[in-house]
Design an enzyme around this catalytic site. Structure first.
Site, PDB file in Angstrom:
ATOM      1  N   ASP A 139       0.833  -1.286   0.104  1.00 52.41           N
ATOM      2  CA  ASP A 139       0.016  -0.041   0.127  1.00 52.41           C
ATOM      3  C   ASP A 139       0.824   1.282  -0.103  1.00 52.41           C
ATOM      4  O   ASP A 139       1.409   1.615   1.119  1.00 52.41           O
ATOM      5  CB  ASP A 139      -0.856  -0.112   1.267  1.00 52.41           C
ATOM      6  CG  ASP A 139      -1.695   1.225   1.453  1.00 52.41           C
ATOM      7  OD1 ASP A 139      -1.889   1.772   0.449  1.00 52.41           O
ATOM      8  OD2 ASP A 139      -2.237   1.256   2.605  1.00 52.41           O
ATOM      9  N   ASP A 318      -1.949   5.981  -4.863  1.00 54.94           N
ATOM     10  CA  ASP A 318      -2.176   5.117  -3.673  1.00 54.94           C
ATOM     11  C   ASP A 318      -2.629   3.894  -4.099  1.00 54.94           C
ATOM     12  O   ASP A 318      -3.951   3.609  -4.572  1.00 54.94           O
ATOM     13  CB  ASP A 318      -3.434   5.868  -2.768  1.00 54.94           C
ATOM     14  CG  ASP A 318      -3.843   5.125  -1.822  1.00 54.94           C
ATOM     15  OD1 ASP A 318      -3.270   3.833  -1.597  1.00 54.94           O
ATOM     16  OD2 ASP A 318      -4.605   5.537  -0.834  1.00 54.94           O
TER      17      ASP A 318
END
Ligand code: NAG
Ligand code: NAG
Ligand code: NAG
Ligand code: NAG
Ligand code: NAG
Ligand code: NAG
Ligand code: NAG
Ligand code: NAG
Length: 432
Positions: A139, A318
């Site tokens: 992530d 992201d």
């Protein structure tokens, strides 16, 4: 993150040298180790219909992930380094009770059958000596590593691999605790440990992480055990270096950069550089706004049919977020220029467009226009047989700043993305 955007086949390729030789120029791709990762919960049903409940849960999770990031940022950098346009004190977002009920029922069924077609495979990391293995999600929108602890009693932990510090000779408990709240009324939290973490041959010794003892029900159906954050230490809840930064300081990486290729098949995270086999032509690098703690690139424009609609805003890249979000007013304006577009869910900022003419939306940072393909923009019909489809760009105030857009997988699937600590930049390149 709790954004269950685990929809890809991933593989991890590493440019590692067994003996650290930091002075050697990076010869990417010559020593790659490939760890294939498969995955994904999509926001579409098998019939190609937009799964609104899942999308709302993903939005709530994204909001809360970034809310926590901002709380961490404020704690580490102080209010002075914290622009007024940002808001770390937004209330926790919550999944509406009716939707939560429906999701829990679905998750329960998934847990019981273990036949969830979404439960595929993710990337393996190991923690401790001897190694304990975990499937994790990489992530770029958070900065902590956590996995379930053997003392986790939450239902969500039941089918996951769990870390037991008692079985690791290199584990050390350190003071403090880790906590992150999700929108479904629960929290993932646990103690803090230091131990050795290995991802396909890349070592980080004394890596801080949390074996979580409580885990949000939102993770029950997720095909991963935990999360490995790849953003900057300033948004770390633990206030420590993330895995990649520890590995870099330990000299086990060829270059202080990593690359993402997200696709239907053959997705890959490349640690220690970028993989020239996966992009066509040079990488267009853009210096990030290093005060933010995110992989945040300023100077963006969004275009509709090559006409800029908004310019000079910032974008956070992201990998742990499924779709794309912009400020509500800007996103409203953008859709209002698309013939046949309409608001679909005002509360969550979703819009529809006519399925037979998917708008051409692109982002630019002053170089090329990086277009979102129809397949990546179209999140499916509003209902079976409908001629309206839902767009992968939603309008939502995530608290990240009035001029900040959040670009997740729906954007990243269109490009090869390089994240370079060395250049303090994010780069985009065309796919092969
Ligand atoms: C989990 O359950 C066991 C047995 O009931 C209990 O001893 C332990 O404290 C619980 N752990 C947590 C983190 O609540
Ligand atoms: C580890 O060992 C300690 C001491 O024996 C014990 O109290 C604790 O419950 C054990 N932890 C786990 C996760 O098994
Ligand atoms: C790796 O980095 C961590 C954190 O910076 C440090 O504690 C550890 O001693 C380093 N290990 C090696 C072998 O360099
Ligand atoms: C670091 O970045 C500079 C340019 O800023 C580049 O010349 C150098 O090769 C890079 N080093 C590594 C190890 O990637
Ligand atoms: C992905 O792989 C599957 C199975 O090998 C294949 O059926 C499918 O067509 C592939 N999809 C793409 C986009 O290449
Ligand atoms: C960098 O980010 C900070 C915080 O979001 C913001 O105040 C500042 O204007 C940004 N700088 C640039 C050059 O975009
Ligand atoms: C974009 O261009 C295409 C082809 O010229 C056209 O059909 C479509 O209506 C345009 N869309 C918008 C939103 O202007
Ligand atoms: C790479 O890009 C060039 C220029 O756009 C194009 O002509 C070529 O076909 C591309 N190559 C591949 C393998 O996609």
């Amino acid at each position: 993150m709790l954004n269950q955007s685990f929809a890809f086949l991933f593989c991890l390729v590493l440019a590692v040298s067994a003996v650290p030789r930091p002075s050697q120029p990076c010869t990417e791709g010559t020593k790659g180790i490939s760890v294939p990762l498969r995955r994904r919960t999509t926001l579409k049903t098998p019939a190609g219909v937009f799964d609104k409940d899942k999308a709302i849960a993903a939005t709530v999770a994204t909001k809360n992930k970034h809310r926590q990031n901002l709380i961490n940022l404020k704690k580490h950098k102080g209010p002075a380094a914290f622009p007024a346009v940002r808001s770390s004190n937004k209330p926790l977002a919550e999944i509406p009770a009716a939707i939560l009920g429906a999701l829990l029922k679905k998750r329960q069924a998934e847990l019981l059958t273990d036949e969830n077609e979404d439960v595929e495979w993710a990337g393996t990391i190991s923690i401790g000596t001897p190694p304990q293995n975990f499937m994790i999600d990489f992530d770029t929108g958070s900065a902590d590593l956590w996995v379930p602890s053997s003392s986790c009693n939450s239902t969500a932990c039941s089918l996951k691999s769990k870390f037991n510090a008692n079985f690791s000779s290199t584990s050390t408990k350190v003071p403090g605790s880790f906590t992150i709240q999700y929108g479904d009324g629960s929290t993932a939290s646990g103690p803090v440990y230091k131990d050795n973490v290995v991802v396909a041959g890349v070592h980080a010794t004394n890596q801080f992480f949390s074996p979580v003892t409580t885990l949000s029900s939102g993770f029950a159906g997720a095909p991963v055990d935990g999360i490995l954050g790849m953003a900057f230490p300033s948004i770390s809840n633990l206030g420590q270096k993330p895995f990649f930064n520890t590995a870099a300081s330990n000299g086990t990486l060829k270059s202080n950069a990593f690359g993402f290729f997200l696709a239907e098949n053959g997705s890959e995270l490349y640690l220690g550089g970028t993989n020239p086999k996966l992009h066509n032509g040079t990488i267009e690098f853009h210096t990030i706004n290093s005060t933010s703690g995110f992989w945040q690139v300023p100077g963006a424009s969004v275009k509709l049919n090559s006409t800029a609609i908004f310019s000079k805003f910032e974008t956070i890249i992201d990998s742990g977020t499924t779709i794309m979000y912009g400020p509500p007013a800007a996103v409203h304006t953008l859709y209002s220029k698309i013939p046949g577009a309409a608001a679909f869910d005002a509360a969550y900022g979703f819009y529809t467009f006519p399925c037979d003419s998917v708008p051409s939306i692109s982002f630019s940072w002053g170089g090329r226009d990086w277009e979102i393909t129809s397949a990546n923009f179209n999140m499916g019909q509003t209902a079976e047989g409908s001629s309206d489809c839902v767009g992968a760009l939603a309008g939502d105030d995530l608290g990240l700043g009035s001029d900040v857009w959040l670009l997740g997988d729906s954007f990243m699937k269109n490009v090869y993305t390089a994240f370079s600590f060395n250049r303090s930049a994010v780069g985009f390149a065309a796919l092969m």
